[in-house]
Design an enzyme around this catalytic site. Structure first.
Site, PDB file in Angstrom:
ATOM      1  N   PRO A 104      -0.269   7.699  -0.250  1.00  0.00           N
ATOM      2  CA  PRO A 104       0.627   6.856  -0.780  1.00  0.00           C
ATOM      3  C   PRO A 104      -0.322   5.625  -1.386  1.00  0.00           C
ATOM      4  O   PRO A 104      -1.029   5.155  -0.268  1.00  0.00           O
ATOM      5  CB  PRO A 104       1.649   6.301   0.307  1.00  0.00           C
ATOM      6  CG  PRO A 104       1.691   7.705   0.921  1.00  0.00           C
ATOM      7  CD  PRO A 104       0.265   8.354   0.774  1.00  0.00           C
ATOM      8  N   LEU A 105       0.017   4.884  -2.301  1.00  0.00           N
ATOM      9  CA  LEU A 105      -0.975   3.699  -2.646  1.00  0.00           C
ATOM     10  C   LEU A 105      -0.689   2.392  -1.497  1.00  0.00           C
ATOM     11  O   LEU A 105      -1.875   1.801  -1.290  1.00  0.00           O
ATOM     12  CB  LEU A 105      -0.519   3.120  -3.856  1.00  0.00           C
ATOM     13  CG  LEU A 105      -1.010   3.944  -5.244  1.00  0.00           C
ATOM     14  CD1 LEU A 105      -0.593   3.416  -6.629  1.00  0.00           C
ATOM     15  CD2 LEU A 105      -2.784   4.136  -5.071  1.00  0.00           C
ATOM     16  N   CYS A 106       0.159   2.323  -0.923  1.00  0.00           N
ATOM     17  CA  CYS A 106       0.536   1.350   0.133  1.00  0.00           C
ATOM     18  C   CYS A 106      -0.299   1.592   1.206  1.00  0.00           C
ATOM     19  O   CYS A 106      -0.968   0.677   1.948  1.00  0.00           O
ATOM     20  CB  CYS A 106       2.025   1.144   0.451  1.00  0.00           C
ATOM     21  SG  CYS A 106       2.721   2.527   1.173  1.00  0.00           S
ATOM     22  N   THR A 107      -0.520   2.925   1.661  1.00  0.00           N
ATOM     23  CA  THR A 107      -1.472   3.219   2.798  1.00  0.00           C
ATOM     24  C   THR A 107      -2.826   2.830   2.435  1.00  0.00           C
ATOM     25  O   THR A 107      -3.567   2.368   3.395  1.00  0.00           O
ATOM     26  CB  THR A 107      -1.285   4.576   3.280  1.00  0.00           C
ATOM     27  OG1 THR A 107       0.166   4.817   3.418  1.00  0.00           O
ATOM     28  CG2 THR A 107      -2.215   5.041   4.281  1.00  0.00           C
ATOM     29  N   GLU A 163      -3.205  -1.004   2.263  1.00  0.00           N
ATOM     30  CA  GLU A 163      -3.161  -1.936   3.402  1.00  0.00           C
ATOM     31  C   GLU A 163      -3.231  -1.361   4.840  1.00  0.00           C
ATOM     32  O   GLU A 163      -3.785  -1.963   5.491  1.00  0.00           O
ATOM     33  CB  GLU A 163      -1.653  -2.283   3.605  1.00  0.00           C
ATOM     34  CG  GLU A 163      -1.037  -3.007   2.130  1.00  0.00           C
ATOM     35  CD  GLU A 163       0.561  -3.109   2.056  1.00  0.00           C
ATOM     36  OE1 GLU A 163       1.217  -2.980   3.229  1.00  0.00           O
ATOM     37  OE2 GLU A 163       1.120  -3.710   0.964  1.00  0.00           O
TER      38      GLU A 163
END
Length: 455
Positions: free
Chosen positions: A215-218, A221
């Site tokens: 996931p790009l959020c992982t 961030e």
């Protein structure tokens, strides 16, 4: 008494070939119907059969050695990589002094030093750099690759030579056999691909598991692993810094930049384990190889190549898998060819008006739902109708863009053309080569073809 550590003397020529000559000179119940046992069969194979090995890495080194020791004397090997110190634990043809040199050139040199009479021609370049005529000269293509995209490209090239008769049966003289080997840790496969008869690579590409995606959020961030840091540099940071510049996984400078940025990211979050080899593995989806698995799979591939050219035994039908993780498990599965395959079938049909120009045809390829091919180059019977690159060829063929395809194809009612360009595959732009059947509306004999409107 000789020391137990003393090296055994090299075998004499008759001793080296004794077992192979026995295999090729005796009949049996499992031989192919075309097999003609003869003491001179090994010499015939050595004189007249040319084999291309694609890849000179862990599996490719084993393949070159095994093929040379199986009677094949005319070999070519193509690989675009140079030797890295991390290769030395399993790519046995290389030494520390070879680091930085082209794999294909060093591998060819080492095998020729050890096996007398064999000639190996190295090609230090990308597989896409070679013209189709280069691949046409070989009786068999043996793959020792670690990339789905590279396999798919060579598969398209080999299947592109395949012609069908009026009954949509493969013309045997145009069949370009392939033997594909692959390893993943303690697992591996060897398969025989006879275009038009057995499944090609594209027919059962579903056998390969989808690439792991984060996931790009992982990544942006909360990275937790070295792979997260690498993918952050690859998927996010590259576009931020190099806006509009495509990333090339085969460019050493590009890969070094990703590695450096991943290291910075890892240090920021206190994560260890980012190495250059891991960066290559994550970005190119490479799984670490094990020498013993390479040796086993290479032996199976070399044997299948020998069976194909000699008929000394029936070929495997048609997909052999090996698992050495817990004990040894070997299984052969016979997969069925996809009769509607876009690659090994008779060719995707495109129907044109006789007034449709080459430029309009290329535009049509971008919009065709089965192709979606951008920046296409077009060839017919070995002639370049239009080439996107290099620049000198683009200038030479640019004048053809305004000429009707009907005229370029010499007024025939239908013809086979080959197109190469960039196409979508699993969300990525990859090099693609396709065979197309072009039929012209209203021209006599076109109605004999099972046509479907595509314009």
């Amino acid at each position: 008494m000789a020391s137990p550590d003393a090296a055994a003397p090299p075998p004499t020529e008759p001793e080296r070939w004794k077992d192979l000559d026995m295999l090729l000179s005796r009949p049996g119940n499992l031989v192919h119907s075309t097999f003609d046992p003869s003491p001179g069969l090994r010499d015939l194979i050595g004189s007249f059969v040319e084999v291309l090995v694609v890849g000179a890495g862990g599996l490719g080194c084993e393949l070159l050695k095994d093929l040379a020791l199986s009677g094949f004397k005319n070999l070519h090997v193509i690989d675009m990589d140079t030797i890295d110190v991390s290769n030395l634990n399993r790519q046995f043809l290389f030494r520390i002094q070879d680091v930085g040199k082209p794999k294909a050139e060093v591998a060819a040199k080492r095998v020729m030093e050890r096996v007398s009479g064999v000639n190996i021609v190295p090609h230090f370049c990308r597989i896409e750099d070679k013209e189709l005529e280069f691949y046409k000269q070989f009786q068999i293509i043996v793959l020792g690759l670690d990339s789905i995209e590279a396999r798919s490209y060579i598969n398209s090239v080999a299947c592109g030579f395949l012609e069908y008769d009026a009954d949509d049966k493969p013309v045997q003289e145009t069949v370009k056999p392939m033997v594909d080997g692959g390893t993943e840790g303690f697992k591996g496969h060897a398969r025989v691909i006879m275009p038009g008869t057995t499944p090609c690579f594209e027919c059962n590409i579903w056998l390969f598991p989808p690439q792991v995606k984060f996931p790009l959020c992982t990544l942006a961030e909360t990275p937790r692993t070295a792979a997260h840091c690498i993918e952050y540099a690859h998927l996010i940071k590259w576009d931020e810094v190099h806006s509009g510049k495509p990333f090339d996984a085969d460019d050493a400078e590009h890969m070094q930049w990703i590695y450096s940025e991943a290291l910075k990211r890892a240090e920021l979050f206190g994560i260890s384990g980012v190495t250059y080899s891991l960066t290559q593995g994550v970005v190119k989806n490479i799984i670490p190889a094990i020498a013993s698995t390479n040796a086993i799979i290479s032996a199976a591939c070399a044997l299948e190549a020998l069976k194909l050219v000699s008929g000394c035994s029936r070929s495997v039908s048609n997909y052999l898998t090996y698992n050495g993780l817990e004990g040894t498990h070997i299984k052969v599965t016979e997969f069925v060819r996809d009769t509607d395959c876009l690659v090994c079938g008779p060719g995707t049909l495109i129907e044109l008006d006789t007034s449709s120009t080459l430029s309009e045809f290329i535009k049509m390829l971008e919009e065709h739902p089965k192709l979606l091919m951008a920046k296409a180059s077009v060839t017919h019977e070995g002639n370049n109708l239009y080439m996107q690159s290099p620049e000198v060829l683009e200038q030479m063929t640019r004048q053809n863009l305004s000429i009707p395809m009907f005229d370029l194809l010499k007024g025939t009612s239908f013809a086979t053309v080959h197109v190469s360009g960039m196409a979508e595959s699993n969300g990525k732009k990859v090099s693609s080569l396709r065979k197309l059947r072009v039929a012209f509306k209203g021209v006599e004999e076109a109605s004999k073809m099972d046509t479907t409107e595509s314009s």
